[in-house]
Design a protein around this motif. Structure first.
Motif, PDB file in Angstrom:
ATOM      1  N   UNK A  73     -26.413 -27.771  -7.623  1.00 35.75           N
ATOM      2  CA  UNK A  73     -25.227 -28.205  -6.896  1.00 35.75           C
ATOM      3  C   UNK A  73     -25.100 -27.526  -5.527  1.00 35.75           C
ATOM      4  N   UNK A  74     -26.042 -27.789  -4.625  1.00 42.18           N
ATOM      5  CA  UNK A  74     -25.996 -27.191  -3.295  1.00 42.18           C
ATOM      6  C   UNK A  74     -24.970 -27.910  -2.429  1.00 42.18           C
ATOM      7  N   UNK A  75     -24.613 -27.355  -1.275  1.00 39.52           N
ATOM      8  CA  UNK A  75     -23.713 -28.063  -0.373  1.00 39.52           C
ATOM      9  C   UNK A  75     -24.309 -29.415   0.004  1.00 39.52           C
ATOM     10  N   UNK A  78     -24.777 -34.416   3.795  1.00 39.81           N
ATOM     11  CA  UNK A  78     -23.787 -35.114   4.607  1.00 39.81           C
ATOM     12  C   UNK A  78     -22.403 -34.808   4.063  1.00 39.81           C
ATOM     13  N   UNK A  79     -21.629 -34.018   4.815  1.00 40.60           N
ATOM     14  CA  UNK A  79     -20.294 -33.660   4.354  1.00 40.60           C
ATOM     15  C   UNK A  79     -19.417 -34.895   4.273  1.00 40.60           C
ATOM     16  N   UNK A  80     -18.478 -34.940   3.325  1.00 42.19           N
ATOM     17  CA  UNK A  80     -17.572 -36.087   3.210  1.00 42.19           C
ATOM     18  C   UNK A  80     -16.599 -36.128   4.375  1.00 42.19           C
ATOM     19  N   UNK A  81     -15.911 -37.252   4.501  1.00 39.77           N
ATOM     20  CA  UNK A  81     -14.884 -37.360   5.524  1.00 39.77           C
ATOM     21  C   UNK A  81     -15.420 -37.814   6.868  1.00 39.77           C
ATOM     22  N   UNK A  82     -14.651 -37.555   7.921  1.00 36.92           N
ATOM     23  CA  UNK A  82     -15.022 -37.993   9.262  1.00 36.92           C
ATOM     24  C   UNK A  82     -14.593 -36.956  10.284  1.00 36.92           C
ATOM     25  N   UNK A 431     -12.917 -30.872  -2.805  1.00 34.87           N
ATOM     26  CA  UNK A 431     -14.047 -31.294  -1.999  1.00 34.87           C
ATOM     27  C   UNK A 431     -14.844 -30.053  -1.628  1.00 34.87           C
ATOM     28  N   UNK A 432     -16.167 -30.186  -1.597  1.00 33.66           N
ATOM     29  CA  UNK A 432     -17.053 -29.095  -1.218  1.00 33.66           C
ATOM     30  C   UNK A 432     -17.793 -29.477   0.043  1.00 33.66           C
ATOM     31  N   UNK A 433     -17.626 -28.687   1.096  1.00 34.15           N
ATOM     32  CA  UNK A 433     -18.319 -28.966   2.353  1.00 34.15           C
ATOM     33  C   UNK A 433     -18.869 -27.668   2.920  1.00 34.15           C
ATOM     34  N   UNK A 434     -19.886 -27.787   3.752  1.00 28.94           N
ATOM     35  CA  UNK A 434     -20.513 -26.607   4.324  1.00 28.94           C
ATOM     36  C   UNK A 434     -19.665 -25.999   5.429  1.00 28.94           C
ATOM     37  N   UNK A 435     -18.817 -26.819   6.052  1.00 27.23           N
ATOM     38  CA  UNK A 435     -18.043 -26.347   7.197  1.00 27.23           C
ATOM     39  C   UNK A 435     -16.858 -25.491   6.760  1.00 27.23           C
ATOM     40  N   UNK A 436     -16.503 -24.529   7.604  1.00 25.46           N
ATOM     41  CA  UNK A 436     -15.317 -23.707   7.379  1.00 25.46           C
ATOM     42  C   UNK A 436     -14.517 -23.674   8.673  1.00 25.46           C
ATOM     43  N   UNK A 449     -11.901 -27.208   9.693  1.00 27.27           N
ATOM     44  CA  UNK A 449     -12.675 -27.163  10.925  1.00 27.27           C
ATOM     45  C   UNK A 449     -12.528 -28.474  11.670  1.00 27.27           C
ATOM     46  N   UNK A 450     -13.641 -29.163  11.885  1.00 24.77           N
ATOM     47  CA  UNK A 450     -13.609 -30.412  12.635  1.00 24.77           C
ATOM     48  C   UNK A 450     -13.635 -31.664  11.791  1.00 24.77           C
ATOM     49  N   UNK A 451     -13.622 -31.526  10.447  1.00 29.32           N
ATOM     50  CA  UNK A 451     -13.719 -32.696   9.579  1.00 29.32           C
ATOM     51  C   UNK A 451     -12.426 -32.942   8.828  1.00 29.32           C
TER      52      UNK A 451
END
Length: 458
Positions: A73-75, A78-82, A431-436, A449-451
């Protein structure tokens, strides 16, 4: 026979590579390569067996790869959202639209929460810092904060559904303070004003500045926005003068009293003032604002931290491992212990609202686990999801909801951020995303962040 031997050697290499990937953090691609090698080795080794066994080997190989991908279960790649856009913040949302504000141009956009497509556009105007608050229902409040300059501030209410400006007014040097849904209250140190949310009509004005409100506000931070209030405590420039409690709907004074300290909140229809009795025990005194009898109650205070506010309609005193609630009508004391061996994390998570970040320590005082506690029930909230949590903070809260961020490490050492929307005693979206980065939220829409992403049932 040679093929079988070679396949077994490859299988052994694959197992060793998988183990080293976990131990030495070689990464996702090596992990996938090890899975594929093991799967291929299983298939080749089974070629000399009967068709039934060969089929079973293929099924086992596919199951091995699938299990390896799901367990790790890696990040997501493609992060979800926009993408929200440069310098753009989420400020409000309903079931269909998210409203964003460009901090530089003050452009407003209503965008479909599914894909970010633009539905409407508007602009607040001006060159000051613009702050915003969702007022509930279909409205979002915008306020131009001129800061230390002497210019008057502008306020406006915009509809979320169609983007139209319902009204725009000059509010002088007053700041938004609270709302009851129908009336939004602005306050400076000298004046407090109630304005009708739908029309912008000035309904009432009183001398004095906001000092506390119901809906989760204590007197220590009188200018913080209070999401919901039916009552507001005001204090004039003369510190020796009595406090006045106003009805937000009418602006009329419901009670006048002299507080002996700064520790008080408005819970329900009661002003609750905290102090100490003659024996030094923590006590609270209730003054009814709309009928009822005054009361006084004593309760046990813990050494160390104490936070006083309104939660779940009751006055709450929060301590390291428990919460003390006082019924606003009667003063009845109800103590809620936080689940055994868990204590409030005062430094890495916010402590306002119903939910608090908690931690568990071993005998050497080392942190061994993180969690979120529901201070109304004392139980831990199950955040769910795979991965080993290594850190948790409460990023955002409002009343009885919270956004938590958990840093998780998977089987191959990759880190990601898991965001959970918590309400009604449990996690309702994740939701799990790489961005913080900075977290903004509105309903079950969150910007990290930006998403911008929609939190749904995990």
């Amino acid at each position: 026979m040679r093929k079988t031997t070679a396949a077994l050697v490859v299988l052994a290499v694959a197992v060793a590579a998988a183990a080293l990937t976990i131990a030495l953090d070689w990464g996702w691609y090596v992990w996938i390569a090890a899975l594929l090698m093991a799967a291929a080795a299983l298939v080749v080794a089974a070629l000399r067996f009967r068709p039934v066994l060969r089929t079973a080997a293929v099924v086992a190989a596919v199951a091995l790869v699938a299990a390896g991908v799901l367990v790790v279960r890696i990040p997501p790649i493609n992060s979800p959202g926009w993408e929200a856009g440069e310098g753009t913040l989420l400020i409000a949302a309903n079931d269909k639209l998210a409203v964003t504000l460009n901090q530089e141009t003050h452009a407003l956009q209503g965008r479909a929460i599914a894909d970010g497509g633009e539905v409407w556009e508007n602009s607040f105007g001006g060159s000051d810092t613009v702050r915003s608050q969702q007022l509930g229902g279909d409205f979002v409040l915008l306020h131009g904060d001129s800061g230390s300059s002497r210019r008057d501030d502008q306020a406006a209410v915009v509809s979320i559904s169609d983007g139209k400006t319902r009204w725009s007014e000059n509010v002088g040097q007053q700041q938004p303070f609270t709302t009851n849904g129908d009336v939004v209250v602005f306050s400076s140190n000298e004046t407090i004003t109630g304005i009708e949310v739908r029309t912008g009509k000035k309904l009432w004005t009183q001398a004095g500045g906001a000092h506390a409100g119901s809906g989760g506000q204590s007197s220590y931070n009188p200018r913080r926005w209070v999401p919901r209030s039916d009552w507001v405590v005001i204090r004039g420039s003369d510190r020796s003068a009595p406090l006045s409690v106003l009805n937000v709907q009418t602006g009329r004074v419901a009670a006048t009293l002299r507080a002996t300290g700064n520790d008080f909140v408005v819970a329900g229809k009661t002003l609750v003032e905290f102090g100490y009795d003659s024996k030094g025990r923590r006590s609270a005194k209730g003054t009814p604002l709309a009928g009822g009898r005054p009361w006084q109650a004593e309760f046990r205070r813990s050494n160390g931290h104490e936070v006083l506010e309104v939660v779940d309609g009751k006055a709450r005193a929060l301590y390291d491992n428990r919460a003390v609630y006082l019924e606003p009508e009667t003063g009845e004391v109800h103590e809620v212990p936080i689940e055994d061996r868990w204590t409030v994390n005062w430094y890495d998570g916010r402590v306002g609202g119903r939910y608090v970040a908690v931690e568990k320590r071993d005998r050497d005082r080392e942190i061994v686990a993180w969690g979120v506690a529901d201070t109304v029930t004392g139980k831990l909230v199950n955040l769910g999801g795979r991965g080993r949590p290594v850190e948790l903070t409460i990023e955002q809260y409002s009343g009885d909801t919270a956004i938590s961020r958990t840093t998780v490490v998977d089987a191959v050492g990759a880190e990601s951020n898991r965001y959970s929307w918590i309400s009604n005693g449990s996690s309702h979206g994740q939701v799990t995303i790489a961005e913080s980065g900075r977290v903004e939220s509105a309903a079950d829409v969150v910007q990290v962040g930006g998403r911008i992403v929609v939190l749904r049932q995990a």
